[in-house]
Motif scaffolding. Structure first.
Motif, mmCIF file in Angstrom:
data_model
loop_
_atom_site.group_PDB
_atom_site.id
_atom_site.type_symbol
_atom_site.label_atom_id
_atom_site.label_comp_id
_atom_site.label_asym_id
_atom_site.label_seq_id
_atom_site.Cartn_x
_atom_site.Cartn_y
_atom_site.Cartn_z
ATOM 1 N N GLY A 57 0.787 -1.195 0.147
ATOM 2 C CA GLY A 57 -0.071 -0.122 -0.095
ATOM 3 C C GLY A 57 0.849 1.173 0.109
ATOM 4 N N SER A 58 0.290 2.436 0.448
ATOM 5 C CA SER A 58 0.840 3.650 0.595
ATOM 6 C C SER A 58 2.129 3.727 1.268
ATOM 7 C CB SER A 58 -0.073 4.966 0.692
ATOM 8 O OG SER A 58 -0.839 4.425 2.230
ATOM 9 N N ARG A 109 0.698 -11.006 -1.572
ATOM 10 C CA ARG A 109 -0.359 -11.457 -2.405
ATOM 11 C C ARG A 109 0.233 -12.431 -3.183
ATOM 12 N NH1 ARG A 109 -2.216 -5.573 -4.611
ATOM 13 N NH2 ARG A 109 -2.915 -4.922 -2.495
ATOM 14 N N MET A 152 -2.805 0.262 7.370
ATOM 15 C CA MET A 152 -3.941 -0.164 7.550
ATOM 16 C C MET A 152 -4.992 0.141 6.481
ATOM 17 S SD MET A 152 -6.416 1.257 10.646
ATOM 18 C CE MET A 152 -7.044 2.447 9.733
ATOM 19 N N HIS A 180 -8.141 -3.372 8.588
ATOM 20 C CA HIS A 180 -7.405 -4.609 8.423
ATOM 21 C C HIS A 180 -5.836 -4.252 8.361
ATOM 22 C CE1 HIS A 180 -6.664 -4.149 4.086
ATOM 23 N NE2 HIS A 180 -5.376 -4.811 4.245
ATOM 24 N N LYS A 194 -10.637 -8.560 0.254
ATOM 25 C CA LYS A 194 -9.735 -7.607 -0.670
ATOM 26 C C LYS A 194 -9.074 -8.588 -1.513
ATOM 27 C CE LYS A 194 -6.658 -3.758 -0.949
ATOM 28 N NZ LYS A 194 -5.743 -2.951 -0.167
ATOM 29 N N ARG A 243 -3.261 -15.187 -0.143
ATOM 30 C CA ARG A 243 -2.102 -14.044 0.394
ATOM 31 C C ARG A 243 -1.395 -15.164 1.411
ATOM 32 N NH1 ARG A 243 -3.910 -8.490 1.294
ATOM 33 N NH2 ARG A 243 -4.947 -8.119 -0.559
ATOM 34 N N LYS A 277 -9.611 6.528 6.282
ATOM 35 C CA LYS A 277 -9.178 5.580 7.488
ATOM 36 C C LYS A 277 -9.720 6.168 8.716
ATOM 37 C CE LYS A 277 -6.499 3.588 4.457
ATOM 38 N NZ LYS A 277 -5.146 3.545 4.218
#
Ligand SMILES: O=C(O)[C@H](O)[C@@H](O)[C@H](O)[C@H](O)COP(=O)(O)O
Length: 243
Positions: A52-53, A83, A141, A146, A172, A177, A200
């Motif tokens: 993610g970010s 993943r 998160m 999650h 998701k 995963r 968030k």
């Protein structure tokens, strides 16, 4: 489920930055300082990343002065989750193997590698939990609360024996995963939870609230046994907190 009480030595901090740029500057310094501390103390720095970010938030580490000052040779990088995706397009035999055992095998391989790193002293063990103790886990998160690939309401959040496990039905995508389990996350010396943006805010509010309900979000289950947990947030992410 009642929230487990944090151990006396565990510490939690909430850092709120005016802009994501300032968060990135602070996160680079925090990570570089911990890298120097653990490299000096134990000759190795075991650092865990999520996707993610978060990765973009770490960009300042690849700029001056850190690019030169950090002793990268001491870094051992791990992924909190991964993943399990085919490298090219889907083929039915491959899918069969992937569904049947490949993702499970990957989790077991990862756990075996971690056990070897404990044996040769790169990775520490927690003296109290019996699980590996990473120096730093840098985590993100999701808006649903999650962390890693540990999703709200999924039975995997209760896994308390394995170090790494697999999931075939992640809500998701992609569904397959492998992920660190809670005992591994909660045995860390330091956790940085890097969370920005209004999407968030609801999960941040629930996680930081003192009122604990029985439906704990995964992020609320990240309670370190003996460590320091720091939220790196921006104004948008904390916009639902009461002053
Ligand atoms: O595989 C995944 O689904 C991602 O790794 C995920 O766990 C991510 O870390 C969080 O959803 C936060 O992502 P953002 O910071 O991009 O919102």
């Amino acid at each position: 489920m009642a929230a487990p009480a944090p151990a006396a030595s565990s510490k939690r901090d909430l850092l709120i930055f005016d802009a994501e740029e300032n968060l990135a500057v602070a996160l680079a310094k925090y990570t570089a300082d911990l890298s120097a501390k653990f490299a000096a103390e134990r000759g190795a720095f075991t650092v865990v990343l999520s996707g993610g970010s978060l990765i973009y938030a770490l960009r300042k580490l690849t700029e001056a002065p850190y690019l030169e000052t950090v002793d990268w040779s001491k870094w051992h990088v791990f992924w909190v989750d991964e993943r399990v995706v085919p490298k090219d397009h889907e083929d039915s035999n491959y899918k069969l193997a992937l569904d049947g055992f490949l993702s499970k095998g990957a989790a077991e391989d990862y756990e075996t590698i971690l056990k070897q790193l404990v044996k040769n002293g790169v990775l520490a063990m927690s003296k109290t939990t019996g699980f590996p103790r990473f120096d730093l886990q840098l985590l993100g998160m999701g808006p649903d609360g999650h962390i890693a690939s540990l999703f709200p309401g999924h039975p995997l959040v209760k896994e308390n024996t394995k170090w790494v496990t697999h999931i075939l039905d992640s809500p998701k995508p992609p569904p397959q995963r492998i992920t660190f389990t809670f005992p591994v996350i909660n045995s860390s010396a330091y956790v940085a939870m890097v969370v920005t943006g209004a999407g968030k805010a609801g999960a941040v509010q629930k996680a930081i609230s003192d009122k604990k309900t029985s439906d704990l979000l995964p992020v609320e289950m990240a309670i370190l046994d003996d460590g320091e947990f720091t939220w790196f947030t921006d104004k948008e992410a904390v916009s639902m907190l009461q002053n």
